[in-house]
Design a protein around this motif. Structure first.
Motif, PDB file in Angstrom:
ATOM      1  N   GLU A 105      36.173  50.047  51.898  1.00  0.00           N
ATOM      2  CA  GLU A 105      36.041  48.708  51.314  1.00  0.00           C
ATOM      3  C   GLU A 105      36.845  48.655  50.042  1.00  0.00           C
ATOM      4  OE1 GLU A 105      32.042  47.695  50.423  1.00  0.00           O
ATOM      5  OE2 GLU A 105      31.406  47.562  52.527  1.00  0.00           O
ATOM      6  N   ARG A 106      37.449  47.494  49.783  1.00  0.00           N
ATOM      7  CA  ARG A 106      38.041  47.311  48.458  1.00  0.00           C
ATOM      8  C   ARG A 106      37.934  45.845  48.052  1.00  0.00           C
ATOM      9  NH1 ARG A 106      43.358  45.335  49.533  1.00  0.00           N
ATOM     10  NH2 ARG A 106      43.991  45.856  51.647  1.00  0.00           N
ATOM     11  N   ILE A 107      37.875  45.633  46.742  1.00  0.00           N
ATOM     12  CA  ILE A 107      37.807  44.275  46.214  1.00  0.00           C
ATOM     13  C   ILE A 107      39.197  43.656  46.317  1.00  0.00           C
ATOM     14  CG2 ILE A 107      37.396  42.882  44.135  1.00  0.00           C
ATOM     15  CD1 ILE A 107      34.830  44.137  44.864  1.00  0.00           C
ATOM     16  N   VAL A 108      39.267  42.421  46.814  1.00  0.00           N
ATOM     17  CA  VAL A 108      40.521  41.658  46.823  1.00  0.00           C
ATOM     18  C   VAL A 108      40.411  40.630  45.701  1.00  0.00           C
ATOM     19  CG1 VAL A 108      42.018  40.138  48.142  1.00  0.00           C
ATOM     20  CG2 VAL A 108      40.788  41.980  49.299  1.00  0.00           C
ATOM     21  N   ASP A 109      41.077  40.889  44.599  1.00  0.00           N
ATOM     22  CA  ASP A 109      40.953  40.010  43.442  1.00  0.00           C
ATOM     23  C   ASP A 109      41.973  38.874  43.540  1.00  0.00           C
ATOM     24  OD1 ASP A 109      39.989  39.073  41.069  1.00  0.00           O
ATOM     25  OD2 ASP A 109      40.254  40.960  39.984  1.00  0.00           O
ATOM     26  N   MET A 110      41.844  37.924  42.644  1.00  0.00           N
ATOM     27  CA  MET A 110      42.921  36.930  42.558  1.00  0.00           C
ATOM     28  C   MET A 110      44.160  37.626  42.044  1.00  0.00           C
ATOM     29  SD  MET A 110      41.439  33.260  41.277  1.00  0.00           S
ATOM     30  CE  MET A 110      42.886  32.300  41.699  1.00  0.00           C
ATOM     31  N   LEU A 111      45.299  37.046  42.391  1.00  0.00           N
ATOM     32  CA  LEU A 111      46.578  37.587  41.948  1.00  0.00           C
ATOM     33  C   LEU A 111      46.594  37.627  40.416  1.00  0.00           C
ATOM     34  CD1 LEU A 111      49.373  38.413  43.030  1.00  0.00           C
ATOM     35  CD2 LEU A 111      50.036  36.021  42.896  1.00  0.00           C
ATOM     36  N   VAL A 112      46.944  38.776  39.874  1.00  0.00           N
ATOM     37  CA  VAL A 112      47.109  38.882  38.425  1.00  0.00           C
ATOM     38  C   VAL A 112      48.603  39.046  38.168  1.00  0.00           C
ATOM     39  CG1 VAL A 112      46.554  40.204  36.362  1.00  0.00           C
ATOM     40  CG2 VAL A 112      44.850  39.907  38.149  1.00  0.00           C
ATOM     41  N   GLY A 113      49.147  38.274  37.248  1.00  0.00           N
ATOM     42  CA  GLY A 113      50.591  38.311  37.030  1.00  0.00           C
ATOM     43  C   GLY A 113      51.297  37.531  38.119  1.00  0.00           C
ATOM     44  N   GLU A 114      52.600  37.670  38.213  1.00  0.00           N
ATOM     45  CA  GLU A 114      53.390  36.885  39.156  1.00  0.00           C
ATOM     46  C   GLU A 114      54.067  37.816  40.147  1.00  0.00           C
ATOM     47  OE1 GLU A 114      53.971  34.824  41.022  1.00  0.00           O
ATOM     48  OE2 GLU A 114      55.202  33.200  40.236  1.00  0.00           O
ATOM     49  N   GLN A 115      53.914  37.507  41.428  1.00  0.00           N
ATOM     50  CA  GLN A 115      54.536  38.328  42.449  1.00  0.00           C
ATOM     51  C   GLN A 115      55.940  37.839  42.748  1.00  0.00           C
ATOM     52  OE1 GLN A 115      53.090  38.154  46.574  1.00  0.00           O
ATOM     53  NE2 GLN A 115      52.380  40.260  46.305  1.00  0.00           N
ATOM     54  N   LEU A 116      56.050  36.577  43.056  1.00  0.00           N
ATOM     55  CA  LEU A 116      57.325  36.002  43.490  1.00  0.00           C
ATOM     56  C   LEU A 116      57.508  34.623  42.875  1.00  0.00           C
ATOM     57  CD1 LEU A 116      56.899  36.696  47.298  1.00  0.00           C
ATOM     58  CD2 LEU A 116      58.386  37.968  45.765  1.00  0.00           C
ATOM     59  N   PRO A 117      58.204  34.519  41.768  1.00  0.00           N
ATOM     60  CA  PRO A 117      58.394  33.195  41.168  1.00  0.00           C
ATOM     61  C   PRO A 117      59.194  32.268  42.097  1.00  0.00           C
ATOM     62  CG  PRO A 117      59.094  34.946  39.662  1.00  0.00           C
ATOM     63  CD  PRO A 117      58.883  35.568  41.005  1.00  0.00           C
ATOM     64  N   ARG A 118      58.970  31.003  41.977  1.00  0.00           N
ATOM     65  CA  ARG A 118      59.718  29.961  42.703  1.00  0.00           C
ATOM     66  C   ARG A 118      59.703  30.163  44.206  1.00  0.00           C
ATOM     67  NH1 ARG A 118      65.169  28.556  39.743  1.00  0.00           N
ATOM     68  NH2 ARG A 118      64.969  26.812  41.191  1.00  0.00           N
TER      69      ARG A 118
END
Lengths: 359, 359
Positions: free
Chosen positions: A344-357
């Motif tokens: 099991e692992r926690i799926v958090d909200m995205l922190v920081g930016e993965q792919l701008p635009r």
């Protein structure tokens, strides 16, 4: 008084082909003759419809055509800044129409009318603008909506990157439909309508700076038809959101937080293409956070999950639909991924930016 | 299920003050946690209203609250790219709200709901964004509209110039009101609600590159109240448009063209401030083409002109209103200026660009 629609059409015909030169100039944003010519030639010609034709500052439609007892109006907006503007599986124009159609459709609304506002960089090729307008119109026609009002601004070279589009939209939610993030309840099943992450990977691959050669196309598509089919099979859909920026991980977190429940995801059940999985491994990114432009996450009562899945699979936009998880009461406001190996692992909200635009 | 509005409010309170750092980063456009924090803190906090609070992808409102027999829905959009963002008499936020309120109001509509979509450049100061959001909310409150849905995008430094805002809006046009450019008829009188060109000159003076020291403020203001008063005095207003980009010259040309008539303007009757006239003379520009953000041109039946003028003058937004011309049949699709010295000249639509990024 003569027929205004006929008069408008005549006026538009008289102006078609009026744009001179091959690139956008500041004069095209002036409010004057050049702007009118650009609008008439490129946009009104493409989007032709009776509500747009009078070219007033606002479109108008009879409420009696819209309103039946108990119905509600849905209203949404999105700006599109995707880079590049043209990519495998779509372009900014189709994205702008489908994205706003989908933001209406996930409320259960029939999407009806869209606005289109463009911000252009001086020097942008008019031929590319025509391609974008044609793509918007094709997407609007496919989704059964009309682009009824618009705006054009031009900024100096360097003050914007080529082209940004805002589309806003109105639609009507039928009586009795109440889809909302906070309605997720323990026991409910979580469904997705197909492979996740395609749009994100297609954009990544299309960017010049990444030497990725991946045969993945954006999944940009309107979802209102799929949603209508889903609502017919399961009128009491609890939650529905299209999983764009932030991917399905973000939508699941929004549901978990709004309803104060736990969204349990079953990792092996989530449809991810091999090529998308490969790119995420190479880049160390999680496909659950990749943007989609034709994928939704639905939360439905358990008793209706099979019917909902069957209805989605019977629709072209849901052929690869799957049940990917279920809701539990605890731990509240949490998304947990149950892996193939029993972990099991926690799926958090995205922190920081993965792919701008990305959109 | 607990009360969704209360739950949303609680969620928002929990997130207020969450934005870290002093400038906008790409993460603020990610779709993830940072974006939610920015939206909750800066926008939802400012715009607080029940339709926005659920933070769904679209706002919804009961049609039964909107629709009465014979009413129509008005829908409009505008993007704002004004440079500078803050200027004497206003800022991009107030402009974006007032401009879209006015585009609804000139159809005779009661403006009801606005969307707000921002495109931010990485590095933009969060404190400035708060100022803009507060200004939008103040303008919305003054105009009696609610900002009910929105979108936030962030682009790399250099891909946009600081901040662009799109506002779209919906409103309801009462039964029996039919204002349209093609309704201008020979004999009708042309009115304006006050001094023209203030906004254009205020922006010019605010730009660093022009060493103009002029005590002129933008006229940015909502016009729906004035228009309601005008319609009460003269229910059969034929044409109404706010004279933004391209100025009153452009609006008169739009009326002349749509109705295939001549708009005759009486130069000495047009209210122009001395300072505005001075700037136009220095720069060789015509104040008739200067942008306004709180001025409208109205065309009314001659028999109602005095009543219309009196109603406008009795309203704060129309204290300096004037009858500035009249409609004749010939020469069709033409605007003619009758000068103080008995001369005549054609007032054409603006050709080329006078002042880029004026709104």
């Amino acid at each position: 008084m003569s027929d205004p629609a006929a008069k408008s059409e005549q006026r538009i015909r008289a102006r078609s082909g009026k744009v001179r030169g091959e690139t956008v100039t500041l004069a095209h944003g002036s409010g004057g003759k050049a702007m009118r010519d650009l609008i008439d030639d490129v946009f009104v010609g493409s989007f032709a419809n009776p509500a747009l034709a009078p070219l007033e500052d606002q479109a108008r439609f009879p409420l009696s055509e819209l309103a039946r007892a108990g119905e509600t109006l849905a209203f949404t907006t999105d700006s599109y800044v995707v880079d590049p503007l043209f990519f495998p599986g779509g372009d900014i124009g189709a994205l702008a129409v489908n994205g706003t159609v989908n933001d209406l459709a996930v409320s259960g609304a029939r999407p009806l009318y869209l606005s289109a506002a463009v911000i252009l960089e001086e020097g942008y090729p008019v031929s590319d603008l025509r391609r974008v307008a044609a793509s918007m119109q094709a997407a609007a026609a496919a989704a059964g909506v009309a682009i009824v009002t618009g705006d054009t601004k031009v900024v100096h070279r360097g003050a914007a990157d080529k082209l940004f589009i805002n589309t806003s939209g109105v639609g009507v939610v039928p009586a009795g439909v109440h889809i909302a993030a906070e309605r997720a309840q323990p026991g409910d099943k979580v469904l997705v309508n197909g492979f996740v992450g395609d749009h994100g990977v297609a954009i990544l691959a299309a960017r010049d700076d990444l030497a990725l050669d991946v045969p993945i196309e954006s999944d940009s598509q309107p979802l209102h038809g799929l949603i209508a089919a889903l609502l017919q099979a399961c009128p009491d859909v609890h939650c529905l959101r299209d999983a764009t920026r932030g991917g399905i991980a973000t939508v699941c977190n929004e549901f978990a937080e709004a309803a104060d429940v736990c969204v349990n995801l079953d990792e092996p059940a989530i449809p991810v293409r091999e090529a998308v999985r490969g790119v995420s491994e190479i880049l160390g990114l999680d496909p659950l956070y990749f943007a989609n432009e034709g994928k939704l996450v639905a939360v439905v009562p358990a008793a209706k999950a099979d019917a909902a899945l069957a209805a989605m699979r019977a629709h072209p936009a849901g052929a690869d639909a799957a049940v990917i998880g279920e809701i539990s009461a605890k731990p509240a406001a949490t998304v947990i991924m149950h892996t193939a190996f029993g972990g099991e692992r926690i799926v958090d909200m995205l922190v920081g930016e993965q792919l701008p635009r990305i959109c």
